[in-house]
Design an enzyme around this catalytic site. Structure first.
Site, PDB file in Angstrom:
ATOM      1  CG  HIS A 244      -2.062   0.846   1.173  1.00  0.00           C
ATOM      2  ND1 HIS A 244      -1.955   2.193   1.253  1.00  0.00           N
ATOM      3  CD2 HIS A 244      -3.374   0.565   1.009  1.00  0.00           C
ATOM      4  CE1 HIS A 244      -3.168   2.721   1.140  1.00  0.00           C
ATOM      5  NE2 HIS A 244      -4.047   1.747   0.998  1.00  0.00           N
TER       6      HIS A 244
ATOM      7  NE  ARG B  85      -4.675   0.372  -2.803  1.00  0.00           N
ATOM      8  CZ  ARG B  85      -5.398  -0.382  -1.972  1.00  0.00           C
ATOM      9  NH1 ARG B  85      -5.091  -1.635  -1.791  1.00  0.00           N
ATOM     10  NH2 ARG B  85      -6.409   0.116  -1.334  1.00  0.00           N
TER      11      ARG B  85
ATOM     12  CG  HIS C 227      -2.300  -3.393   2.920  1.00  0.00           C
ATOM     13  ND1 HIS C 227      -3.571  -2.937   3.116  1.00  0.00           N
ATOM     14  CD2 HIS C 227      -2.150  -3.559   1.608  1.00  0.00           C
ATOM     15  CE1 HIS C 227      -4.162  -2.810   1.951  1.00  0.00           C
ATOM     16  NE2 HIS C 227      -3.329  -3.183   1.034  1.00  0.00           N
TER      17      HIS C 227
ATOM     18  NE  ARG D 140      -7.179  -7.401   0.215  1.00  0.00           N
ATOM     19  CZ  ARG D 140      -7.570  -6.205   0.633  1.00  0.00           C
ATOM     20  NH1 ARG D 140      -8.774  -5.762   0.346  1.00  0.00           N
ATOM     21  NH2 ARG D 140      -6.754  -5.440   1.338  1.00  0.00           N
TER      22      ARG D 140
END
Lengths: 257, 253, 659
Positions: free
Chosen positions: C287, C351, C422, C456
């Protein structure tokens, strides 16, 4: 910065405890309190001594595991934070910091700064739920919940179950915890059918666990890392007394012989 | 669970007993104060009032029994709760800060017990009227009914500076006790909420202060000589006309 | 650039004469995508209600996936035993998820549907997840919200009393349900409350403070676990007819991450060592906007919402080693590197791209802050443009968190941010029934690999955990149990239990009696550094090969020189950590092996050799549209890489592009 920590050491539940002093040197003020303990523990390990056991996990103030009584206040000098969110900059260079576990009959000490808060789980098991079978729920929008009620329920639901309320209370009462958990569900329309049974059972379990009684001093609320208001205790009292009165006067089902 | 189990065995039930008995006693002390303030009226007033109360006969005993029961419950629950609270933390902290609790709330036990001690003395003095605790004269009302002279009994009592001081300190502590007790009562029965918690706190402080001042005014005014003995039969009576009879009487004592 | 995949790794290495080739059968039902799950339920076997209580199920973990499964299976009548190493099931790290949970409810009438959620998730996963699993996830997402609302989860509401939604993680529809910034907490507490109810009713037996240290196989089937009571040190055997692992992700292999300090891979790793294959271990989500490390003592990284990038400008000094205060660095000496490199997306670059760019800047010595590991996220222009009060309204709570941690006022000085690990998309391989290749061993939530592919999406982790626990496992476990004998589970005196306990005891004993000089934490730190440097945001062949050399050496050193103080018969946090770090040391190596073998870039796996000129990840669908599942071959032997080919029936793979 340098500080001295005066830490409660207790080998196990039965053992006698005592305080020991440790020097924590060359600390960065932006270290968290738990990171300071990490550093002390690393040094203890290298010195061949037993490191201090302390409870911790998420280290971002949400899991509710950490539970140190720091200088006589649960979670340390700042308000609205858990131990893991307490930073060394809240102390002064050269301070002697007294670190104790949360103490209550219902929270027996396991080791050093770690206590057993399973009594909270027992309270939850006796009524801290809405009995809804998986798969049987109506559409989520079928039960409208007013925004104000939902927000208030969320205020109660913010409880992280750390036990600071019990630790801060002069009587080791768990009323703030129980009232937050019961209050959340009793506020919502989904929770109404079991409202009375919920409070009666949860309070009964709370009493059995050996917590003290509330004397309306609100130390709990002041120590709560989520600043949960004592007005939920008033609500619990009201719900409980109403439920008791109702249970005394409710018609009993006919028993067929 | 039956009602007795709820009230005497559960944490919240016991607290409710404290709150309700407390409320009853607050009701009583307000009435009691109003009755006592009649001291500032001519003696006829308070003496007739006392006579009326005593004339209730069995009714008076019923009321007294009820109040005694209330008091016993209040004290019994206080002791029970205190013992439980002590037991809930077998090992105390070496240091524990007070974060928010008011001073009054932390001294409830102390203030309560001193008030209780005072109450016993007070009952022995004015209700049981134990010989030696005070002067218990008689007088007649205008209609000729013979009555006890409560007015003089009080004035004589409070003319003793030590009795007055004890009285003032005790009602002070009682007001202090009420300062937390009143607002706490609302919390315990579930009527304290965010919207009016601050009003309740202020109202309870105001009540406590007014209660204290009104009570303190009684011995205060006796000590200050504003309220005097008005029964010529009693020593210390100050005759308004400086008549010879009275002077002779006072000279004798 | 545009390098071809290295021929050496293009083909999965499945040749291994001594062992029969393992076939990873997904058991995906046939038929159209929309009706696969329904058909599967209808075709599945059921357990007679009277017989359910005869079946014991062990569930390890009490987070979203574990608690929901334990509660539901207990409610259905199975004899459930649930284990957690925490002191209470409520403490699992699901509790820390902030943003929200996705569900294809289309309450906002903005064109959402099960198919759209499915497609977004599979595309977000860079086409490396199993199509049928993802579709099922999207299907049951709607039930999750109903279930949670009925449990009393205080979701955000509109004034009319209906549920509020927000758009999250760049989705074009508003399908995210939330409870302030504490959605994970509220969902977990909901699952915990239903679990508590079942514990109270006696259908679930809860074992808190128990860490699973080994899986027990009887005749090749998962039949139990060996645990250590963390408070008393007692080693215990527990048997059952099936075992479910819901033990979360393994991001703590990096030492510093947004994971809870005690999150670990031990349960999954022990299962791997017993024969369960570990799929796609290299897929790691990093992240970009976390609060940077402030010193060597650091134990934890804290996430800040990505929404900050909507108004903040990211920059670093142009000159390496520029130690001036940010306010003293003139515009000309600042490098707004995202705006420079990706003019069209600028500070909103995805990201992975923005994480990698920050790392590059710091690698060049231009990082800021005490440690040099950080870049500025500057709100000065936003404050000038919008006023401080508008910025405060939008991001006030985030600025407060930042202040609380760093003691800096971000309205006056720019924030410092740095990427952090994360989430791990990889995990134990499971089929459509969420069963691993070991019969009777089920894996749910972050611990399995199935639904997120290589990356994800935001607000999908909560959805998957609860989907698995409430709505998938309760249907698929009976398929397995129906064929298992109703006889009691094997006795814990069975030789497999005795042997497995012996393994645990000897390992524990070895750690305690090692008497080395270095602390467990120091090894964890060193492993974390290797992983971060070589298997972090950007990976390359040389680095990975180096890591594959270094990690085993570190492991060897660990077993020779680690110092674990205290005793085994008491609460011993050093011993707990030592066991976990011991396993991380092995997992780290496998992650590097997996990253090395996957000669492409996709989602959370970026190989520097495989990128487009603009820095975009270059996928190789021809050679790598598969799941790589690794099989343990014994200590000292290289693990074997198996492959499950991903078949896409309903969607076609497209390249993620930000041009």
């Amino acid at each position: 910065m340098n500080v001295t920590i005066r830490v409660w050491r207790q080998k196990n539940t039965e053992a006698e405890g005592h305080f020991e002093d440790y020097e924590a040197k060359d600390l960065n003020p932006n270290m968290s309190f738990l990171e300071m303990l990490d550093v002390v523990n690393e040094n203890l390990t290298l010195d061949g001594k037993d490191p201090i056991a302390f409870a911790h996990d998420c280290r971002e103030g949400i899991c509710g595991t950490c539970s140190c009584m720091i200088n006589g206040k649960p979670h340390g000098p700042e308000s609205g934070v858990a131990t893991c969110q307490t930073y060394m900059r809240s102390f002064n260079d050269g301070d002697v910091i007294v670190v104790e576990p949360f103490r209550a009959k219902a929270f027996p000490i396991i080791k050093d700064l770690v206590c057993d808060r399973a009594s909270f789980d027992k309270i939850m098991q006796s009524g801290g739920f809405i009995s809804i079978r998986t798969g049987s729920a109506p559409d989520a929008n079928a039960i409208p919940v007013g925004k104000e009620v939902a927000d208030l329920a969320m205020d109660a639901a913010a409880c992280i179950g750390c036990g600071a309320c019990v630790a801060a209370c002069k009587n080791s009462s768990a009323m703030l915890f129980v009232s937050a958990k019961a209050g959340q569900l009793n506020l919502l329309p989904q929770g109404q059918p079991e409202k009375d049974a919920r409070v009666l059972n949860m309070v009964a379990t709370m009493d059995e666990a050996g917590f003290g009684n509330c004397t309306n001093q609100y130390e709990c609320s002041a120590a709560c890392p989520k600043a949960i208001s004592e007005e939920f205790i008033a609500k619990l009292n009201r719900d409980y007394l109403t439920a008791s009165v109702k249970s005394v006067f409710k018609p009993k089902p006919t028993t067929m012989v | 669970m039956n009602i007795f189990q709820v009230l005497f065995q559960t944490s919240i039930g016991k607290k409710a007993v404290m709150a309700v008995t407390g409320l009853i006693m607050v009701g009583f002390i307000i009435g009691h104060l109003v009755g006592n303030l009649q001291l500032f009226a001519p003696p006829e007033k308070i003496n007739a009032y006392a006579h009326f109360l005593e004339g209730l006969g069995p009714g008076l005993w019923a009321i007294r029994a009820f109040l005694l029961l209330t008091l016993v419950l209040h004290v019994w629950m206080a002791i029970k709760l205190t013992l439980e609270n002590k037991a809930a933390r077998p090992q105390d902290y070496v240091s524990q800060q007070t974060l928010r609790a008011t001073y009054a709330s932390r001294t409830m036990r102390l203030s309560g017990f001193i008030v209780l001690a005072f109450l016993i003395y007070h009952l022995l003095h004015f209700t049981v009227r134990v010989e030696g605790f005070g002067t218990y004269p008689h007088t007649t009302l205008i209609d000729g009914t013979p009555v006890r002279d409560v007015h003089t009994m009080m004035v004589v009592g409070f003319q003793n500076i030590w009795i007055s001081l004890f009285y003032i300190i005790s009602v002070g502590l009682l007001s202090w006790h009420l300062n937390h007790g009143l607002v706490s009562m609302f919390q315990t029965v579930g009527f304290r909420s965010r919207t009016w918690s601050s009003f309740l706190t202020k109202a309870s402080v105001l009540f406590s202060i007014l209660y204290f001042l009104a009570n303190a005014a009684i011995p205060g005014s006796v000590l200050a000589g504003v309220v005097k003995i008005q029964n010529p039969e009693v020593a210390g009576y100050v005759c308004p006309a400086k008549c010879a009879v009275c002077e002779a009487k006072n000279a004798k004592t | 650039m545009f390098a071809r995949p290295n021929a050496q790794f293009a083909k999965p290495r499945t040749r291994k004469p001594d062992f029969p080739l393992m076939i990873l059968e997904s058991k995906t039902p046939s038929g159209p995508l929309e009706s696969k799950w329904e058909k599967h339920i209808a075709d599945g076997k059921l357990v007679n209600p009277a017989n359910k209580r005869k079946y014991e199920v062990i569930i390890v973990g009490s987070g979203l996936a574990g608690a929901s499964a334990a509660a539901t299976l207990g409610e259905l009548g199975y004899a459930v035993k649930c284990f957690t190493f925490h002191d209470s099931p409520r403490r699992a790290h699901s509790i820390a998820a902030q943003g929200g949970i996705n569900a294809a409810k289309n309450y906002q009438n903005d064109g959402d549907s099960v198919y759209r959620l499915f497609y977004d998730t599979i595309k977000g996963g860079d086409f490396r997840s199993r199509e049928a699993n993802v579709y099922r996830l999207a299907q049951v997402s709607v039930n999750i919200i109903d279930q949670c609302a009925a449990q009393g989860v205080p979701f955000a509401r509109e004034y009319g009393g209906l549920l509020a939604n927000r758009s999250f993680g760049g989705a074009q529809v508003s399908r995210t349900f939330y409870a302030r910034g504490q959605t994970g907490q509220q969902l977990l507490l909901g699952a915990y409350s239903t679990l508590s109810r079942q514990i109270g009713l006696g259908t679930v037996k809860m074992f808190s403070n128990r860490e699973m240290l080994e899986l027990v196989l009887v005749d090749g089937h998962a039949k139990g676990i060996v645990t250590r009571n963390l408070n008393t040190g007692e080693i215990e055997r527990h048997s059952a007819h099936a075992v479910v692992l819901a033990t979360g992700g393994y991001g703590n292999v990096f030492n510093l991450s947004t994971y809870a300090r005690n999150s670990n891979c031990t349960a999954a790793w022990r299962a791997y060592r017993k024969g369960a294959t570990f799929a796609n271990p290299c897929y790691t989500q990093i992240h970009p906007t976390c609060i940077p490390v402030s010193g060597d003592y650091q134990s934890k990284l804290t996430l800040m919402s990505e929404s900050l990038r909507n108004d903040g400008r990211i920059w670093a000094p142009k000159k390496a080693g520029d130690k001036r205060a940010p306010g003293d660095i003139p515009e000309d000496d600042r490098d707004y590197y995202l705006e420079r490199k990706y003019p069209s997306f600028g500070n909103l670059a995805p990201r992975d791209i923005s994480s990698r760019a920050a790392k590059e800047v710091c690698d060049e010595g231009r990082g800021v802050g005490e440690t040099g590991l950080g870049v500025y996220l500057d709100f000065k222009d936003a404050i000038d443009r919008l006023s401080e009060s508008v910025v405060r309204e939008r991001y006030g709570n985030l600025f407060d968190i930042y202040k609380e941690i760093t003691n800096e006022n971000a309205y006056e000085v720019p924030m410092r941010i740095f990427p952090a690990v994360h989430y791990t998309m990889g995990g134990l391989w499971v089929d459509y029934n969420l069963m691993s290749n070991i019969p009777g061993l089920f894996v749910t939530g972050e611990a399995n690999f199935s639904d997120h592919g290589a990356n994800r999406l935001g607000a999908s982790a909560l959805m998957q955990g609860l989907a698995d626990g409430y709505f998938v496992l309760p249907y698929t476990i009976p398929h397995y149990l129906a064929d298992v004998s109703r006889d009691p589970a094997p006795p814990t005196s069975h030789e497999s239990f005795v042997e497995t306990e012996e393994e645990v005891t000897s390992r524990t004993k070895k750690l305690l009696e090692n008497g080395g000089k270095q602390t467990v934490k120091s090894f964890h730190k060193r492993l974390g550094k290797i992983m971060w440097d070589y298997c972090g945001m950007a990976r390359n062949k040389a680095g990975l090969e180096k890591a594959i050399q270094e990690i085993p050496k570190l492991k060897e050193e660990f077993w020779e020189d680690v110092n674990v103080p205290g005793e085994g018969s008491e609460l011993n946090q050093s011993l707990e950590l030592a066991g976990r770090v011991g396993d991380f040391l092995e997992l780290g190596e496998l992650m590097c092996r997996d990253a090395l073998a996957r000669e492409e870039s996709c989602g959370g796996h970026f190989r520097e050799e495989h990128q487009y000129e603009d820095g975009e990840a270059m996928r190789d669908d021809e050679n790598y549209a598969h799941v790589a599942a690794w099989e343990f071959k014994g200590d000292g032997n290289a693990p074997e890489r198996h492959v499950e080919q991903l078949e896409y029936e309903s969607v076609s793979m497209v390249t993620r592009s930000y041009k």
